[in-house]
Design a protein around this motif. Sequence first.
Motif, PDB file in Angstrom:
ATOM      1  N   TRP A   1      -9.722   4.486 -10.368  1.00 57.01           N
ATOM      2  CA  TRP A   1      -9.544   3.130  -9.827  1.00 57.01           C
ATOM      3  C   TRP A   1      -8.479   3.134  -8.753  1.00 57.01           C
ATOM      4  O   TRP A   1      -7.328   3.494  -9.008  1.00 57.01           O
ATOM      5  N   GLN A   2      -8.870   2.785  -7.556  1.00 55.63           N
ATOM      6  CA  GLN A   2      -7.934   2.652  -6.459  1.00 55.63           C
ATOM      7  C   GLN A   2      -7.483   1.188  -6.420  1.00 55.63           C
ATOM      8  O   GLN A   2      -8.289   0.314  -6.129  1.00 55.63           O
ATOM      9  N   THR A   3      -6.214   0.943  -6.697  1.00 49.71           N
ATOM     10  CA  THR A   3      -5.717  -0.432  -6.731  1.00 49.71           C
ATOM     11  C   THR A   3      -5.771  -1.052  -5.338  1.00 49.71           C
ATOM     12  O   THR A   3      -5.052  -0.624  -4.441  1.00 49.71           O
TER      13      THR A   3
ATOM     14  N   GLY B   1       1.019   4.074  -2.818  1.00 50.81           N
ATOM     15  CA  GLY B   1       0.708   5.444  -2.415  1.00 50.81           C
ATOM     16  C   GLY B   1       1.774   6.439  -2.838  1.00 50.81           C
ATOM     17  O   GLY B   1       1.497   7.618  -3.018  1.00 50.81           O
TER      18      GLY B   1
ATOM     19  N   ARG C   1       0.821   6.981  -7.194  1.00 42.52           N
ATOM     20  CA  ARG C   1      -0.416   7.315  -7.887  1.00 42.52           C
ATOM     21  C   ARG C   1      -1.144   8.458  -7.205  1.00 42.52           C
ATOM     22  O   ARG C   1      -1.266   8.495  -5.997  1.00 42.52           O
TER      23      ARG C   1
ATOM     24  N   LYS D   1       0.838  -1.205   0.000  1.00 41.19           N
ATOM     25  CA  LYS D   1       0.000   0.000   0.000  1.00 41.19           C
ATOM     26  C   LYS D   1       0.871   1.252   0.000  1.00 41.19           C
ATOM     27  O   LYS D   1       0.580   2.221  -0.705  1.00 41.19           O
TER      28      LYS D   1
ATOM     29  N   ALA E   1      -4.253  10.225  -5.868  1.00 38.95           N
ATOM     30  CA  ALA E   1      -5.465   9.629  -5.334  1.00 38.95           C
ATOM     31  C   ALA E   1      -6.573   9.744  -6.380  1.00 38.95           C
ATOM     32  O   ALA E   1      -6.792  10.799  -6.955  1.00 38.95           O
ATOM     33  N   GLY E   2      -7.222   8.641  -6.632  1.00 41.87           N
ATOM     34  CA  GLY E   2      -8.352   8.662  -7.556  1.00 41.87           C
ATOM     35  C   GLY E   2      -7.951   8.766  -9.012  1.00 41.87           C
ATOM     36  O   GLY E   2      -8.783   9.021  -9.866  1.00 41.87           O
ATOM     37  N   CYS E   3      -6.691   8.547  -9.324  1.00 37.43           N
ATOM     38  CA  CYS E   3      -6.232   8.619 -10.705  1.00 37.43           C
ATOM     39  C   CYS E   3      -6.954   7.588 -11.558  1.00 37.43           C
ATOM     40  O   CYS E   3      -6.886   6.393 -11.288  1.00 37.43           O
TER      41      CYS E   3
END
Lengths: 140, 306
Positions: B216-218, B206, B209, B202, B211-213
């Motif tokens: 899709w949050q992997t 973090g 990316r 995680k 946030a919210g790119c």
Amino acid sequence: MVGNPRRPLRVLIAKPGLDGHDRGAKVIVRALRDAGFEVIYTGIRQTPDMIAATALQEDVDAVGLSLLSGAHMTLFPQIVEGLRRRGLGSVLVFGGGIIPDEDVPRLQAAGVDRVFGPGTPLRSIAEYLKEKLASKTVAR
Amino acid sequence: MARLVLSGDTGALARSLSLIIDESGEADVLIRSFFPKSGSAQKIGICGPPGAGKSTLTGRLVALYRKAGLKVGVLAVDPSSPISGGAFLGDRLRIQDHATDSGVFIRSLATRGMVGGVSHTIFGAIHALEAWGCDRIVVETVGTGQDEVVIARVADTVVYVTTPTMGDEIQAMKAGVMEVADLFVVNKADLSGAHKAISDLKTALGLGREAGCGGWQTPVLGISALSGQGLPELLAGLDEHARHLRDSGEGRERLKRQYREEVSLYVSRRVYQDALSQMDSHLDELVDHKSDPPSVAARMLRGGAN
């Protein structure tokens, strides 16, 4: 696209029945891999139906059965029958394991082409398959 | 035969797959008939290092999808030997529970010299499985772990499987398949170190990316493929990703990416094969210094283009 003139032969090695003695099967898998075959191994405790269905999905040229429990007279013919029922009558079936000599003719009559006993040189199994399946390496 | 496959015949599918994988003369005709169904299944790529539990997880996914009444195809890729050309295709062993289920079709594939964790004939194989009526297709890669990014040009949803013992966040920061995964799975989460592995992943995600790119949050999920722990969450995550692909338009982009890869592999192989088939006739010229390699290559390419 241009046809593939020489495809690798595909062989399924299967362990029907309940015995868990899979070293022999694994040795064969390894030997055939090193002889240029694509080898699929089912693992232990397979029913005749599982083996025949796997042979169908994998579209193999040959099925090798390894069995040491003594149930070969029941299971091997069932597997041959399962293959035929699925239209795979032309798939070569061979076997190995602890199989008394006197059972071999009856297995052969049931459609098992050849039985290899303990001590068979690995190379001779690969050579047997290559010879038997020679016509299949050229385009399907 | 194509019609039989489209009507759900298992034997015809098995034969078609062989013709496609062996690049037989009939392959193109088959693929043309299958193509109208392309894009109908969610293609899930399972990648990760050897022994991470990809095959066991694949077996679990098949069971869950079957319970939901879905038709499932599995393409399990294992490496061909560069020495003998042979292969041991051992993934199937862990999926054998489904051998006799008529709603599951499993085919083991050897890489046959291709790098990147999949073989180039995989696209045709996927077309065949979709024509047969699969709702989900699981593609299990060779398992090289770091550079099998090709899977992102094959699958709609890429799952990266790792284990608690596969390294810290520095590993997770490396380029390669870690960049293309849509879901991360820490398998064997019953082993010690699972919490740290999950939080390391995680953290690494973090770092990069926004946030919210892309919306899709992997997710990073701890599971145990053996005991079944965490599998419902994984299934939900896979469905969620399929919805995301549909709603965001990303699914269409990914299909384009897949077709681009398929067509370019097709073109490069065609050009390559055609060109190289004339190679031998030019070698004497080179030995005798009547020509030179760049000129021979240029001539071969011109010949190959027509």
